[in-house]
Write a protein that holds these residues in place. Structure first.
Motif, PDB file in Angstrom:
ATOM      1  N   SER A 178       0.829  -1.198   0.000  1.00  5.30           N
ATOM      2  CA  SER A 178       0.000   0.000   0.000  1.00  5.30           C
ATOM      3  C   SER A 178       0.867   1.254   0.000  1.00  5.30           C
ATOM      4  CB  SER A 178      -0.910  -0.005   1.233  1.00  5.30           C
ATOM      5  OG  SER A 178      -1.588   1.227   1.345  1.00  5.30           O
ATOM      6  N   CYS A 179       0.372   2.297  -0.659  1.00  5.23           N
ATOM      7  CA  CYS A 179       1.036   3.608  -0.634  1.00  5.23           C
ATOM      8  C   CYS A 179       0.379   4.527   0.389  1.00  5.23           C
ATOM      9  CB  CYS A 179       0.996   4.258  -2.020  1.00  5.23           C
ATOM     10  SG  CYS A 179       1.963   3.388  -3.265  1.00  5.23           S
ATOM     11  N   PHE A 180      -0.567   3.988   1.159  1.00  3.32           N
ATOM     12  CA  PHE A 180      -1.211   4.692   2.260  1.00  3.32           C
ATOM     13  C   PHE A 180      -1.819   6.016   1.821  1.00  3.32           C
ATOM     14  CE2 PHE A 180       1.820   1.763   4.001  1.00  3.32           C
ATOM     15  CZ  PHE A 180       1.123   1.168   5.055  1.00  3.32           C
ATOM     16  N   GLY A 181      -2.595   5.950   0.761  1.00  2.56           N
ATOM     17  CA  GLY A 181      -3.355   7.101   0.291  1.00  2.56           C
ATOM     18  C   GLY A 181      -2.651   7.951  -0.730  1.00  2.56           C
ATOM     19  N   ALA A 182      -1.366   7.646  -1.033  1.00  2.20           N
ATOM     20  CA  ALA A 182      -0.609   8.472  -1.976  1.00  2.20           C
ATOM     21  C   ALA A 182      -0.585   7.863  -3.377  1.00  2.20           C
ATOM     22  CB  ALA A 182       0.817   8.665  -1.469  1.00  2.20           C
ATOM     23  N   GLU A 183      -1.407   6.838  -3.614  1.00  5.39           N
ATOM     24  CA  GLU A 183      -1.427   6.213  -4.939  1.00  5.39           C
ATOM     25  C   GLU A 183      -1.977   7.181  -5.986  1.00  5.39           C
ATOM     26  OE1 GLU A 183      -3.068   5.059  -2.333  1.00  5.39           O
ATOM     27  OE2 GLU A 183      -2.393   3.030  -1.808  1.00  5.39           O
ATOM     28  N   THR A 184      -1.370   7.161  -7.163  1.00  8.70           N
ATOM     29  CA  THR A 184      -1.876   7.968  -8.271  1.00  8.70           C
ATOM     30  C   THR A 184      -2.751   7.154  -9.217  1.00  8.70           C
ATOM     31  OG1 THR A 184       0.163   7.505  -9.507  1.00  8.70           O
ATOM     32  CG2 THR A 184       0.081   9.552  -8.215  1.00  8.70           C
ATOM     33  N   SER A 185      -2.754   5.833  -9.036  1.00  9.01           N
ATOM     34  CA  SER A 185      -3.612   4.944  -9.826  1.00  9.01           C
ATOM     35  C   SER A 185      -3.938   3.714  -8.997  1.00  9.01           C
ATOM     36  CB  SER A 185      -2.924   4.538 -11.134  1.00  9.01           C
ATOM     37  OG  SER A 185      -1.797   3.719 -10.869  1.00  9.01           O
ATOM     38  N   GLU A 186      -4.948   2.947  -9.422  1.00  6.35           N
ATOM     39  CA  GLU A 186      -5.376   1.770  -8.674  1.00  6.35           C
ATOM     40  C   GLU A 186      -4.348   0.647  -8.722  1.00  6.35           C
ATOM     41  OE1 GLU A 186      -9.170   0.543 -10.074  1.00  6.35           O
ATOM     42  OE2 GLU A 186     -10.223   2.334  -9.334  1.00  6.35           O
ATOM     43  N   ASP A 187      -3.502   0.654  -9.731  1.00  8.16           N
ATOM     44  CA  ASP A 187      -2.516  -0.416  -9.881  1.00  8.16           C
ATOM     45  C   ASP A 187      -1.171  -0.079  -9.253  1.00  8.16           C
ATOM     46  OD1 ASP A 187      -4.421  -1.813 -11.351  1.00  8.16           O
ATOM     47  OD2 ASP A 187      -3.774  -0.901 -13.248  1.00  8.16           O
ATOM     48  N   GLU A 188      -1.024   1.118  -8.701  1.00 13.87           N
ATOM     49  CA  GLU A 188       0.282   1.513  -8.161  1.00 13.87           C
ATOM     50  C   GLU A 188       0.583   0.774  -6.864  1.00 13.87           C
ATOM     51  OE1 GLU A 188       2.831   5.519  -6.933  1.00 13.87           O
ATOM     52  OE2 GLU A 188       0.742   5.691  -7.565  1.00 13.87           O
ATOM     53  N   CYS A 189       1.837   0.321  -6.739  1.00 11.07           N
ATOM     54  CA  CYS A 189       2.282  -0.397  -5.543  1.00 11.07           C
ATOM     55  C   CYS A 189       3.477   0.317  -4.928  1.00 11.07           C
ATOM     56  CB  CYS A 189       2.690  -1.835  -5.895  1.00 11.07           C
ATOM     57  SG  CYS A 189       1.394  -2.813  -6.685  1.00 11.07           S
ATOM     58  N   CYS A 190       3.571   0.262  -3.608  1.00 14.11           N
ATOM     59  CA  CYS A 190       4.734   0.781  -2.882  1.00 14.11           C
ATOM     60  C   CYS A 190       5.303  -0.382  -2.083  1.00 14.11           C
ATOM     61  CB  CYS A 190       4.351   1.938  -1.959  1.00 14.11           C
ATOM     62  SG  CYS A 190       3.757   3.417  -2.829  1.00 14.11           S
ATOM     63  N   ASN A 191       6.383  -0.988  -2.578  1.00 20.24           N
ATOM     64  CA  ASN A 191       6.870  -2.238  -2.001  1.00 20.24           C
ATOM     65  C   ASN A 191       7.966  -2.058  -0.959  1.00 20.24           C
ATOM     66  OD1 ASN A 191       5.062  -3.555  -3.649  1.00 20.24           O
ATOM     67  ND2 ASN A 191       6.582  -4.054  -5.213  1.00 20.24           N
ATOM     68  N   ASN A 192       8.380  -0.831  -0.709  1.00 20.02           N
ATOM     69  CA  ASN A 192       9.338  -0.603   0.368  1.00 20.02           C
ATOM     70  C   ASN A 192       9.141   0.813   0.905  1.00 20.02           C
ATOM     71  OD1 ASN A 192      11.035   1.198  -1.325  1.00 20.02           O
ATOM     72  ND2 ASN A 192      11.504  -0.718  -2.423  1.00 20.02           N
ATOM     73  N   CYS A 193       9.842   1.128   1.973  1.00 23.61           N
ATOM     74  CA  CYS A 193       9.678   2.428   2.634  1.00 23.61           C
ATOM     75  C   CYS A 193      10.073   3.569   1.711  1.00 23.61           C
ATOM     76  CB  CYS A 193      10.529   2.451   3.909  1.00 23.61           C
ATOM     77  SG  CYS A 193      10.349   3.958   4.896  1.00 23.61           S
ATOM     78  N   GLU A 194      11.093   3.351   0.906  1.00 25.24           N
ATOM     79  CA  GLU A 194      11.549   4.393  -0.004  1.00 25.24           C
ATOM     80  C   GLU A 194      10.477   4.742  -1.026  1.00 25.24           C
ATOM     81  OE1 GLU A 194      13.625   7.272  -1.765  1.00 25.24           O
ATOM     82  OE2 GLU A 194      14.175   6.243   0.094  1.00 25.24           O
ATOM     83  N   GLU A 195       9.756   3.727  -1.525  1.00 22.21           N
ATOM     84  CA  GLU A 195       8.704   3.982  -2.506  1.00 22.21           C
ATOM     85  C   GLU A 195       7.516   4.688  -1.882  1.00 22.21           C
ATOM     86  OE1 GLU A 195       7.753   0.362  -4.504  1.00 22.21           O
ATOM     87  OE2 GLU A 195       9.725   0.188  -5.457  1.00 22.21           O
ATOM     88  N   VAL A 196       7.220   4.387  -0.615  1.00 25.04           N
ATOM     89  CA  VAL A 196       6.157   5.125   0.087  1.00 25.04           C
ATOM     90  C   VAL A 196       6.548   6.587   0.244  1.00 25.04           C
ATOM     91  CG1 VAL A 196       4.837   5.316   2.223  1.00 25.04           C
ATOM     92  CG2 VAL A 196       5.366   3.062   1.309  1.00 25.04           C
TER      93      VAL A 196
END
Length: 388
Positions: A150-168
């Protein structure tokens, strides 16, 4: 008879008439002057020979007409009171190009309070792999699933993933949000982001490497926190560190624009700043002068020189009026300096040697004549006084 006549005519052409040896008078003072002049002549000859064997450098100023080139900035900076997990590097220029949180071609050394190296690590992108992380849909990763955090609300699309802390943090940066509490983010918590900051508390950091940027005016800076753009303003996320002040004391071990060449002097090498206020912004305004050095073999080195002025902004404890950090603002000079190494020609060397020999003989002859006639006059006066 004809041969004797020819020899006689040649003798009449002699421009250097000889004095009969019966008229020579060898004196002790003449010997001393001859020895001294020979030593002086030898020393001058050795000096001239060294100049001939060594190259000389010619300097010229020309207009810099280069376009579209790149500029390499080599740096080595030590922050004795700023941990490696805090410090980040950003670069930007007037063409609009930005490099936020630069990590490629960068090496960080963790150092303790005494300056001893604890660990050396290249700055890498991404975080470590973690077991059974939280999925985007809320459950834990199963064996037959593909991880999509999860990107915890910062997703720009439904398919976006945040797989580590840096990506979040990157997703939050793009939104212009600050990540105030990383412990609420599963990826950061499992990777031990805050724990790493706590473990490095009291440590310093030596960061070195290089930047490859456009050859236009710009700036780069070392500052704590993740950087992002908010309303076209460059800001840093400092909330994650949960600190009221940052000590930006630093030592610039090396800063160079381009490759080394003989005779270059980088004015910031070895410069040290000790912070006097809780938070401070150190600003360096650099004037970069393109330089070309060509050695005697014709090998050219494209590099730069620079001059610098310094300025420090402070702020009160708990009031970050300015972003703490070390900022380097550079501007390019339209004038290029060229250094060309050349050798003195043999004809020039021979002319100088002849001038040395002739000059020393002339001066020593004048001195010898003055001493000889002076001694003779004194001796004559002494003889007249003796018989009077």
């Amino acid at each position: 008879m004809m041969m004797e006549s020819i020899i006689g005519k040649l003798r009449s052409l002699d421009a250097y008439p000889k004095i009969n040896e019966d008229f020579y008078s060898r004196t002790l003072s003449g010997g001393v002057i001859t020895l001294a002049s020979s030593i002086v002549m030898l020393l001058l000859f050795i000096s001239e020979l060294r100049l001939y064997l060594h190259s000389v450098t010619e300097t010229k100023l020309v207009v810099d007409t280069s376009r579209g080139e790149r500029l390499r900035i080599n740096f080595d900076v030590t922050f004795p009171a700023l941990a490696c997990s805090m410090v980040s590097l950003d670069a930007m220029d007037i063409s609009g190009e930005q490099h936020l949180d630069v990590r490629h071609d960068i090496i960080k050394k963790r150092i303790d309070a005494h300056g001893n190296v604890i660990e050396t690590r290249p700055d890498t992108i991404g975080g470590p792999k973690i077991e059974r992380p939280l999925q985007r849909h809320g459950g834990r990763l199963e064996h037959n699933e593909t991880y999509c955090g999860s990107c915890f609300g910062a997703e720009t699309s439904e398919d976006e993933c945040c797989n580590n802390c840096e990506e979040v943090r990157e997703a939050y940066r793009k939104k212009g949000w600050a990540l105030s509490n990383p412990d609420l983010v599963d990826q950061c918590k499992r990777e031990g982001f805050l724990q790493m900051i706590k473990d490095e508390d009291g440590e310093g950091c030596n960061i070195y490497g290089f930047l490859d940027v456009n050859k236009v005016a710009g700036n780069f800076h070392f500052a704590p926190g993740k950087s992002f753009q908010q309303s076209n303003v460059h800001v840093h996320d400092l909330l994650a560190f949960q600190k009221d002040s940052f000590n930006i004391s630093h030592t610039i071990n090396r800063l160079a624009f381009g490759d080394y060449f003989p005779g270059v002097v980088n004015p910031l090498d070895g410069v040290e700043w000790i912070q006097q206020t809780p938070n401070a912004m150190y600003q360096y305004f650099l004037k970069v002068v393109p330089t070309v050095f060509t050695d005697v073999n014709g090998h050219a080195i494209q590099s730069n020189q620079f001059s610098v002025t310094e300025h420090v902004k402070g702020s009160e404890l708990g009031r970050l009026q300015t972003l703490p950090g070390a900022f380097f603002f550079y501007d390019l000079s339209p004038i290029k300096v060229t250094f060309t190494e050349t050798h003195v020609s043999f004809l020039h060397f021979l002319t100088n040697v002849c001038a040395i020999v002739g000059g020393v003989f002339t001066v020593s002859g004048i001195i010898d004549s003055f001493v000889y006639h002076g001694q003779k006059a004194i001796k004559k006066k002494m003889e007249i006084g003796k018989f009077s």
